[in-house]
Enzyme design. Structure first.
Site, PDB file in Angstrom:
ATOM      1  N   HIS A 130       0.865  -1.181   0.000  1.00 47.88           N
ATOM      2  CA  HIS A 130       0.000   0.000   0.000  1.00 47.88           C
ATOM      3  C   HIS A 130       0.899   1.227   0.000  1.00 47.88           C
ATOM      4  O   HIS A 130       1.709   1.423   0.915  1.00 47.88           O
ATOM      5  CB  HIS A 130      -0.925   0.028   1.218  1.00 47.88           C
ATOM      6  CG  HIS A 130      -1.863   1.194   1.204  1.00 47.88           C
ATOM      7  ND1 HIS A 130      -3.106   1.159   0.600  1.00 47.88           N
ATOM      8  CD2 HIS A 130      -1.735   2.454   1.703  1.00 47.88           C
ATOM      9  CE1 HIS A 130      -3.700   2.332   0.737  1.00 47.88           C
ATOM     10  NE2 HIS A 130      -2.887   3.138   1.396  1.00 47.88           N
ATOM     11  N   CYS A 131       0.764   2.040  -1.028  1.00 42.73           N
ATOM     12  CA  CYS A 131       1.666   3.183  -1.205  1.00 42.73           C
ATOM     13  C   CYS A 131       1.009   4.458  -0.673  1.00 42.73           C
ATOM     14  O   CYS A 131       0.000   4.915  -1.232  1.00 42.73           O
ATOM     15  CB  CYS A 131       2.016   3.349  -2.683  1.00 42.73           C
ATOM     16  SG  CYS A 131       3.143   4.723  -3.015  1.00 42.73           S
ATOM     17  N   PRO A 132       1.539   5.048   0.403  1.00 43.56           N
ATOM     18  CA  PRO A 132       0.955   6.294   0.921  1.00 43.56           C
ATOM     19  C   PRO A 132       1.148   7.472  -0.021  1.00 43.56           C
ATOM     20  O   PRO A 132       0.438   8.472   0.077  1.00 43.56           O
ATOM     21  CB  PRO A 132       1.716   6.510   2.238  1.00 43.56           C
ATOM     22  CG  PRO A 132       2.996   5.760   2.076  1.00 43.56           C
ATOM     23  CD  PRO A 132       2.687   4.581   1.207  1.00 43.56           C
TER      24      PRO A 132
END
Length: 267
Positions: A130-132
């Protein structure tokens, strides 16, 4: 419909990324950089090319950020159930060894290499991370575009680094620092982002060439289908074939079929 992180947080992250990008781009034209000098001389090819590349990177950013990364849907599970029921009516000489795991959060039957994301609150096929930065998961559907986005962003940053440096004629005086403070800060921000994007791009290209994911690489000892497999990577088909399938395959892959050719027996 996209199911992702809370909409307010996602909008703030995307607005901050877009504002920072255009703010630095504008600063490169306000200070006496190579782009500014070429614009003043009527040589618009490079200034227009730079702005076009920036625009391309922003469009890719929004596409990767807003698209479905490969969510596991209820309809897919129902279709899978129908297929299993049809198979059960036909005598099988070789029993099926692979058993799909049911997610403990959303109770969906997960395809192999899928993982439940706590931020998106959904299971994602071929989950990478999951890429912020994009406020979205990187999964089977958007991972190729994510790598393309990193490549374009790398080109923008390297070009911007050269342009910002061309406007920094260092002088040991407080007056010079006052007049060039924003350009100097922009240069430092570009350096930081260049290092981050370079590390991300190199690591993802390596993982893609091995047909593995960040999650699998970091958590192999906790993933059942890897922990119980004698092969180090049951999905690796060679660098060329891995890259070809990653960038050119236009369909979702049934990883169970590829895994069953190895020595593993349980998902």
């Amino acid at each position: 419909m996209r199911r992702g992180a809370p909409g307010g947080r996602g909008c703030l992250v995307r607005a901050a990324h877009t504002g920072l990008t255009w703010g630095i781009t504008l600063g490169l034209f306000l200070y006496p950089t190579d782009l500014r000098r070429q614009e003043e001389q009527g040589q618009l090819l490079q200034p227009l090319g730079f702005v076009s590349l920036v625009l391309c990177s922003i469009l890719l950013y929004f596409i990767v950020s807003l698209m479905d990364p490969g969510y596991v849907e209820q309809e897919a599970e129902e279709k899978e159930g129908v297929r299993e029921e049809q198979k059960a009516m036909i005598p099988q000489q070789v029993p099926t060894a692979l058993r799909l795991r049911r997610c403990g959060y959303c109770m969906l039957k997960q395809p192999m290499r899928a993982k439940h994301c706590q931020d998106c609150q959904h299971c994602v096929r071929r989950y990478d991370h999951h890429c912020p930065w994009i406020e979205n998961c990187v999964g089977e559907r958007n991972h190729p575009l994510f790598v393309v986005y990193l490549t374009v962003q790398m080109g923008v940053l390297l070009w911007a680094l050269q342009v910002a440096w061309s406007g920094l004629n260092f002088e040991p005086s407080w007056l010079w620092l006052q007049h060039n403070l924003l350009l100097l800060l922009s240069f430092l921000v570009i350096v930081v982002f260049t290092v981050v994007v370079l590390l991300l791009l190199v690591s993802h290209l390596y993982l893609v060439s091995c047909n593995t994911t960040t999650w699998e690489f970091m958590s192999r000892h906790r993933i059942s289908y890897l922990k119980q497999c004698k092969e180090e990577n049951p999905f690796d088909q060679g660098i060329c074939r891995n890259l070809w399938k990653f960038f050119c395959a236009c369909r979702l892959v049934a990883w169970e079929n590829l895994y069953s050719q190895g020595d593993g027996d349980i998902v």
